[in-house]
Design a protein around this motif. Structure first.
Motif, PDB file in Angstrom:
ATOM      1  N   GLU A  90       0.826  -1.201   0.000  1.00 32.98           N
ATOM      2  CA  GLU A  90       0.000   0.000   0.000  1.00 32.98           C
ATOM      3  C   GLU A  90       0.860   1.251   0.000  1.00 32.98           C
ATOM      4  O   GLU A  90       0.572   2.245  -0.698  1.00 32.98           O
ATOM      5  N   ASP A  91       1.973   1.214   0.762  1.00 30.23           N
ATOM      6  CA  ASP A  91       2.865   2.378   0.797  1.00 30.23           C
ATOM      7  C   ASP A  91       3.551   2.583  -0.555  1.00 30.23           C
ATOM      8  O   ASP A  91       3.706   3.722  -1.021  1.00 30.23           O
ATOM      9  N   LEU A  92       3.946   1.486  -1.184  1.00 31.09           N
ATOM     10  CA  LEU A  92       4.588   1.618  -2.485  1.00 31.09           C
ATOM     11  C   LEU A  92       3.620   2.188  -3.523  1.00 31.09           C
ATOM     12  O   LEU A  92       4.000   3.013  -4.365  1.00 31.09           O
ATOM     13  N   VAL A  93       2.367   1.745  -3.474  1.00 30.60           N
ATOM     14  CA  VAL A  93       1.360   2.275  -4.405  1.00 30.60           C
ATOM     15  C   VAL A  93       1.140   3.761  -4.161  1.00 30.60           C
ATOM     16  O   VAL A  93       1.039   4.560  -5.103  1.00 30.60           O
ATOM     17  N   ARG A  94       1.113   4.172  -2.891  1.00 27.39           N
ATOM     18  CA  ARG A  94       0.916   5.588  -2.573  1.00 27.39           C
ATOM     19  C   ARG A  94       2.097   6.421  -3.080  1.00 27.39           C
ATOM     20  O   ARG A  94       1.912   7.494  -3.661  1.00 27.39           O
ATOM     21  N   ILE A  95       3.319   5.917  -2.859  1.00 27.92           N
ATOM     22  CA  ILE A  95       4.509   6.641  -3.336  1.00 27.92           C
ATOM     23  C   ILE A  95       4.498   6.749  -4.855  1.00 27.92           C
ATOM     24  O   ILE A  95       4.812   7.798  -5.429  1.00 27.92           O
ATOM     25  N   LEU A  96       4.111   5.652  -5.527  1.00 28.56           N
ATOM     26  CA  LEU A  96       4.056   5.676  -6.982  1.00 28.56           C
ATOM     27  C   LEU A  96       3.002   6.673  -7.478  1.00 28.56           C
ATOM     28  O   LEU A  96       3.221   7.402  -8.459  1.00 28.56           O
ATOM     29  N   ASP A  97       1.864   6.734  -6.787  1.00 25.70           N
ATOM     30  CA  ASP A  97       0.831   7.697  -7.162  1.00 25.70           C
ATOM     31  C   ASP A  97       1.322   9.128  -6.986  1.00 25.70           C
ATOM     32  O   ASP A  97       1.036  10.007  -7.815  1.00 25.70           O
ATOM     33  N   GLU A  98       2.055   9.360  -5.885  1.00 23.86           N
ATOM     34  CA  GLU A  98       2.595  10.702  -5.672  1.00 23.86           C
ATOM     35  C   GLU A  98       3.586  11.081  -6.766  1.00 23.86           C
ATOM     36  O   GLU A  98       3.595  12.219  -7.266  1.00 23.86           O
ATOM     37  N   ASP A 100       3.611   9.880  -9.831  1.00 26.22           N
ATOM     38  CA  ASP A 100       2.837  10.112 -11.048  1.00 26.22           C
ATOM     39  C   ASP A 100       2.169  11.485 -11.034  1.00 26.22           C
ATOM     40  O   ASP A 100       2.138  12.196 -12.049  1.00 26.22           O
ATOM     41  N   GLY A 101       1.639  11.844  -9.866  1.00 29.88           N
ATOM     42  CA  GLY A 101       1.006  13.162  -9.765  1.00 29.88           C
ATOM     43  C   GLY A 101       2.003  14.291  -9.955  1.00 29.88           C
ATOM     44  O   GLY A 101       1.722  15.290 -10.620  1.00 29.88           O
ATOM     45  N   GLU A 107       4.472  18.056 -16.252  1.00 28.02           N
ATOM     46  CA  GLU A 107       4.094  18.058 -17.668  1.00 28.02           C
ATOM     47  C   GLU A 107       3.114  19.187 -17.972  1.00 28.02           C
ATOM     48  O   GLU A 107       3.214  19.853 -19.010  1.00 28.02           O
ATOM     49  N   ASP A 108       2.150  19.398 -17.051  1.00 21.92           N
ATOM     50  CA  ASP A 108       1.203  20.501 -17.248  1.00 21.92           C
ATOM     51  C   ASP A 108       1.908  21.846 -17.236  1.00 21.92           C
ATOM     52  O   ASP A 108       1.605  22.739 -18.037  1.00 21.92           O
ATOM     53  N   GLU A 109       2.859  22.002 -16.320  1.00 24.38           N
ATOM     54  CA  GLU A 109       3.615  23.258 -16.252  1.00 24.38           C
ATOM     55  C   GLU A 109       4.438  23.459 -17.508  1.00 24.38           C
ATOM     56  O   GLU A 109       4.513  24.576 -18.050  1.00 24.38           O
ATOM     57  N   LYS A 110       5.034  22.381 -18.027  1.00 21.19           N
ATOM     58  CA  LYS A 110       5.802  22.478 -19.273  1.00 21.19           C
ATOM     59  C   LYS A 110       4.903  22.887 -20.428  1.00 21.19           C
ATOM     60  O   LYS A 110       5.270  23.750 -21.243  1.00 21.19           O
TER      61      LYS A 110
END
Length: 275
Positions: A90-98, A100-101, A107-110
């Protein structure tokens, strides 16, 4: 005095050789009075300090220090990676989501910066295009107003009036015919013709905008020669009318006519721009 005879000595018996007796250990020397007795700790400290370090010992100590430092860095690096290795799913999934975000935000800023750059480039291009159009419009208006020189294809119209029969109204009719045929710039005997130009008769001649000119009257006209010359030679047109007044008319086409007589720009007294 008479000596008495010595008493006879008893005969000595032969004794077996005696083995030497073991010597008693010598007693420790007694302390000199007045000096305190050293303790074991003091004797140990005296043996350890000052230290007697050899060059080989220094090299070994330095190598041990470097080895220990490398081991400490390795342990710290392993501990950092082991934090993720031992994390829960669960922690790894949360870190990966962060992550990705964060990547999505970058990317949006670029993309936003790219859009701003394109907008600035387009604005710059539009501003440059507007400036070019303004310069071109100014040049065109300057030609019509007579404030700048002009050149281009056209005709030269020369009117010779030996009898002095040509009047100002006939020259005005000639000008109007040329304008109707598409003349863009005209000068007559060094006088630039503009929208407000006017003709008047003077003593033995004609005046344009109050400036007297004398014959021969020479028109320099910029426009399409194929339209200008036929417009003058139509039946009952300018050429036939002038010839009835005993004037001689000569029309010459040219690939380059220079109209360099200039008029000073006049500031209007009442009219103002509405923009």
């Amino acid at each position: 005095m008479a000596k008495s005879p010595e008493a006879p000595q008893p005969p000595q018996s032969a004794q077996p050789p005696q083995s030497p007796e073991p010597q008693e250990p010598s007693e420790p020397s007694k302390e000199v009075p007045g000096q305190p007795e050293e303790t074991g700790r003091q004797r140990l400290a005296a043996g350890l300090w000052p230290p007697r370090v050899s060059r080989a010992q220094l090299i070994v100590a330095l190598l041990l220090f470097v080895l220990g430092l490398g081991l400490a860095i390795q342990v710290r690096s392993n501990s950092d990676s082991s934090a993720l290795r031992g994390a829960r799913q669960e922690d790894l999934v949360r870190i990966l989501d962060e992550l990705d975000g964060r990547t999505k935000r970058l990317e949006d800023e670029k993309q936003r910066l790219e859009d701003q750059r394109k907008e600035l480039e387009n604005s710059s291009n539009q501003a440059e295009e507007a400036r070019k159009q303004t310069v071109e419009k100014e040049r065109q208006l300057g030609i019509l107003a007579g404030t700048v020189a002009a050149q281009g294809p056209g005709i030269t119209l020369k009117i010779t009036d030996p009898t002095g029969q040509v009047q100002s109204d006939q020259l005005l009719d000639t000008l109007q015919e040329l304008r109707a045929a598409g003349a863009e710039a005209i000068q007559i005997n060094g006088v630039r013709i503009v929208a407000g130009s006017y003709f008047s008769d003077e003593n033995g001649g004609v005046a344009i905008d109050g400036k007297k000119i004398t014959q021969p009257y020479e028109f320099k006209v910029i426009g399409k020669p194929q339209d200008l010359e036929p417009a003058l030679n139509i039946p009952g047109g300018v050429v036939q009318t002038l010839e009835k007044e005993q004037a001689t008319v000569a029309v010459t086409r040219s690939a380059k006519i220079v109209v360099d007589a200039l008029r000073a720009a006049k500031q209007p007294d009442y009219a103002r721009s509405s923009s």
